[in-house]
Design an enzyme around this catalytic site. Structure first.
Site, PDB file in Angstrom:
ATOM      1  N   LYS A 296       6.047   7.319   9.329  1.00 21.11           N
ATOM      2  CA  LYS A 296       6.328   6.771   7.993  1.00 21.11           C
ATOM      3  C   LYS A 296       5.101   6.037   7.454  1.00 21.11           C
ATOM      4  CE  LYS A 296       8.176   2.219   8.798  1.00 21.11           C
ATOM      5  NZ  LYS A 296       9.186   1.221   8.850  1.00 21.11           N
TER       6      LYS A 296
ATOM      7  N   LYS B  67       2.232  -0.268   6.387  1.00 19.05           N
ATOM      8  CA  LYS B  67       1.029  -1.086   6.185  1.00 19.05           C
ATOM      9  C   LYS B  67       0.261  -1.300   7.478  1.00 19.05           C
ATOM     10  CE  LYS B  67       4.369  -4.677   5.827  1.00 19.05           C
ATOM     11  NZ  LYS B  67       5.300  -4.900   4.772  1.00 19.05           N
TER      12      LYS B  67
ATOM     13  N   LYS C  41       7.974  -2.159  16.549  1.00 19.23           N
ATOM     14  CA  LYS C  41       6.905  -3.108  16.248  1.00 19.23           C
ATOM     15  C   LYS C  41       6.242  -3.677  17.491  1.00 19.23           C
ATOM     16  CE  LYS C  41       7.992  -4.616  11.609  1.00 19.23           C
ATOM     17  NZ  LYS C  41       8.443  -5.665  10.714  1.00 19.23           N
TER      18      LYS C  41
HETATM   19  P1  TYM Z   1       9.451  -4.273   4.155  1.00 18.50           P
HETATM   20  O1  TYM Z   1       8.714  -5.370   3.500  1.00 18.50           O
HETATM   21  O2  TYM Z   1       8.912  -3.692   5.412  1.00 18.50           O
HETATM   22  O3  TYM Z   1       9.645  -3.072   3.144  1.00 18.50           O
HETATM   23  C1  TYM Z   1      10.124  -3.293   1.829  1.00 18.50           C
HETATM   24  C2  TYM Z   1      10.995  -2.117   1.383  1.00 18.50           C
HETATM   25  O4  TYM Z   1      10.241  -0.897   1.389  1.00 18.50           O
HETATM   26  C3  TYM Z   1      10.948   0.095   2.135  1.00 18.50           C
HETATM   27  N1  TYM Z   1       9.957   0.962   2.807  1.00 18.50           N
HETATM   28  C4  TYM Z   1       9.903   2.295   2.655  1.00 18.50           C
HETATM   29  N2  TYM Z   1      10.657   3.140   1.931  1.00 18.50           N
HETATM   30  C5  TYM Z   1      10.326   4.462   1.979  1.00 18.50           C
HETATM   31  N3  TYM Z   1       9.286   4.944   2.713  1.00 18.50           N
HETATM   32  C6  TYM Z   1       8.509   4.134   3.454  1.00 18.50           C
HETATM   33  N4  TYM Z   1       7.485   4.613   4.156  1.00 18.50           N
HETATM   34  C7  TYM Z   1       8.799   2.725   3.443  1.00 18.50           C
HETATM   35  N5  TYM Z   1       8.243   1.649   4.046  1.00 18.50           N
HETATM   36  C8  TYM Z   1       8.961   0.578   3.639  1.00 18.50           C
HETATM   37  C9  TYM Z   1      11.774  -0.697   3.133  1.00 18.50           C
HETATM   38  O5  TYM Z   1      12.866   0.065   3.624  1.00 18.50           O
HETATM   39  C10 TYM Z   1      12.203  -1.874   2.300  1.00 18.50           C
HETATM   40  O6  TYM Z   1      13.334  -1.539   1.506  1.00 18.50           O
HETATM   41  N6  TYM Z   1      13.239  -6.583   6.455  1.00 18.50           N
HETATM   42  C11 TYM Z   1      12.787  -6.072   5.189  1.00 18.50           C
HETATM   43  C12 TYM Z   1      12.724  -7.120   4.093  1.00 18.50           C
HETATM   44  C13 TYM Z   1      13.981  -7.896   3.899  1.00 18.50           C
HETATM   45  C14 TYM Z   1      15.144  -7.470   3.224  1.00 18.50           C
HETATM   46  C15 TYM Z   1      16.047  -8.584   3.263  1.00 18.50           C
HETATM   47  C16 TYM Z   1      15.504  -6.289   2.601  1.00 18.50           C
HETATM   48  C17 TYM Z   1      14.196  -9.171   4.327  1.00 18.50           C
HETATM   49  N7  TYM Z   1      15.445  -9.602   3.928  1.00 18.50           N
HETATM   50  C18 TYM Z   1      17.295  -8.496   2.683  1.00 18.50           C
HETATM   51  C19 TYM Z   1      16.774  -6.216   2.034  1.00 18.50           C
HETATM   52  C20 TYM Z   1      17.657  -7.325   2.079  1.00 18.50           C
HETATM   53  C21 TYM Z   1      11.387  -5.519   5.347  1.00 18.50           C
HETATM   54  O7  TYM Z   1      10.666  -5.882   6.231  1.00 18.50           O
HETATM   55  O8  TYM Z   1      10.980  -4.684   4.375  1.00 18.50           O
END
Ligand code: TYM
Length: 331
Positions: free
Chosen positions: A197, A200, A114
């Site tokens: 990947k 957003k 990031k």
């Molecule tokens: P975030 O908001 O970036 O993404 C949410 C979920 O989507 C999955 N993801 C993907 N899966 C497959 N292919 C992709 N291209 C892709 N992009 C995103 C992510 O792996 C995620 O499961 N830190 C986390 C949010 C979070 C969290 C938590 C998750 C905060 N606290 C506690 C689990 C437990 C995040 O930024 O996800």
């Protein structure tokens, strides 16, 4: 017997989820909520680790709540709530920060990714300590299972390390969680750059399928996906990343294993293949989009639901926080 506890969350940092979030997370959650005691959060405290306009953030929290429900999360069964409504998250994150090594935190690859473009000097300290807040989220609810896409695996591993360290140092306090990651579809790639990947923050919007995009736009993006010149419809991540990604997407949309899809498309051209993928994605996402828009027409009802669920979540979280503080000699 009580169901095993499950925890996951997503950031309200864009106006819509994308297909990676949908396949990597939401689709899994929907199935798992049936036989788990599930908590699904909207992690607004994580979202503010990069600048967010307050009005936009408030709207995006509601839009994400609506997408969770429209995507199949049952708000009467699972606890769907907003992270910042439960004060214990920030409090436990502080406690956990005191047992996290600076070097250990520095090894988190997502922080490096990031900050690759803007440089680490320009990043906030919150972005650096972000995985510790995520550990607090998970540990507060004694989660056994954490369903995520594979980009979050390292953060769940850090959570396990911190929980084990805490328990060893201060006595048994936290449940040790396990990540749950799909075999196929754990990582959905950008349609225009199928080695990166789907994210957003990508530069080119054409490579991202947004849940709330108009269906015609979605179909067009898929029909324009980058493939290769070899012509064969088979999975091979190394030499055919674009085709492999489309096979993974179609498999997730239809529940058909990739090997069966390869057999089905044997001898067919990319045109037919892409049209089938586009149709399947539109068939899956169009109703989710419509339902999201319907739910957003009644924001007061969404706010009421989120407030009630925050109370439910706080009851569990406050008890864990008290346990952790007591163990450390605080309070
Ligand atoms: P975030 O908001 O970036 O993404 C949410 C979920 O989507 C999955 N993801 C993907 N899966 C497959 N292919 C992709 N291209 C892709 N992009 C995103 C992510 O792996 C995620 O499961 N830190 C986390 C949010 C979070 C969290 C938590 C998750 C905060 N606290 C506690 C689990 C437990 C995040 O930024 O996800």
């Amino acid at each position: 017997m009580a169901h095993p506890r499950l925890y996951s969350g997503m950031q309200p940092s864009s106006g819509s989820l994308h297909l990676g979030n949908y396949i990597g997370a939401l689709q899994q959650w929907r199935g798992l909520q049936q036989d788990h005691d599930a908590f699904f959060s909207i992690v607004d405290l994580h979202a503010i680790t990069v600048p967010q306009a307050p009005d936009v953030l408030r709207e995006q929290v509601r839009t994400l709540a609506a997408q969770y429900i429209a995507g199949g999360i049952d708000p009467d069964r699972a606890c769907l709530y907003v992270q910042s409504h439960v004060a214990a998250h920030a409090q436990l994150a502080w406690l956990l920060g005191t047992i996290t090594g600076f070097g250990e935190a520095s090894r988190m690859t997502q922080f490096k990714d990031k900050t690759a473009r803007g440089g680490q000097e320009a990043a906030s300290v919150g972005l650096f300590t972000y995985p510790i807040l995520m550990a607090a989220d998970i540990l507060l609810y004694d989660a056994e299972i954490v369903p995520v896409g594979d980009d979050q695996k390292q953060h769940v591993e850090l959570t396990r390390d911190l929980a084990e360290r805490f328990n060893k140092r201060f006595g048994p306090t936290f449940t040790i969680p396990k990540p749950r990651i799909l075999a196929d579809g754990a990582r959905i790639y950008d349609l225009q750059d199928p080695k990166a990947k789907m994210s957003k923050s990508a530069d080119n919007d054409k490579g991202i399928v947004w849940l709330l995009d108009d269906p015609a736009k979605t179909a067009k993006k898929i029909r324009s996906a980058v493939t290769d010149t070899d012509g064969a419809i088979r999975a091979d991540k190394e030499s055919k990343p674009g085709v492999t990604n489309l096979l993974d997407i179609l498999s997730a949309m239809t529940g058909t294993p990739v090997a069966d899809l390869e057999a089905h498309f044997d001898g067919q051209g990319y045109g037919v293949f892409k049209t089938e993928v586009a149709d399947a994605v539109v068939a899956e996402l169009a109703p989710v989009r419509e339902r999201t828009l319907e739910l957003l027409a009644d924001p007061a009802e969404l706010d009421r639901l989120l407030a009630a669920n925050a109370d439910r979540a706080a009851e569990v979280a406050d008890a864990t926080l008290a346990r952790a503080m007591g163990a450390m000699g605080l309070r």
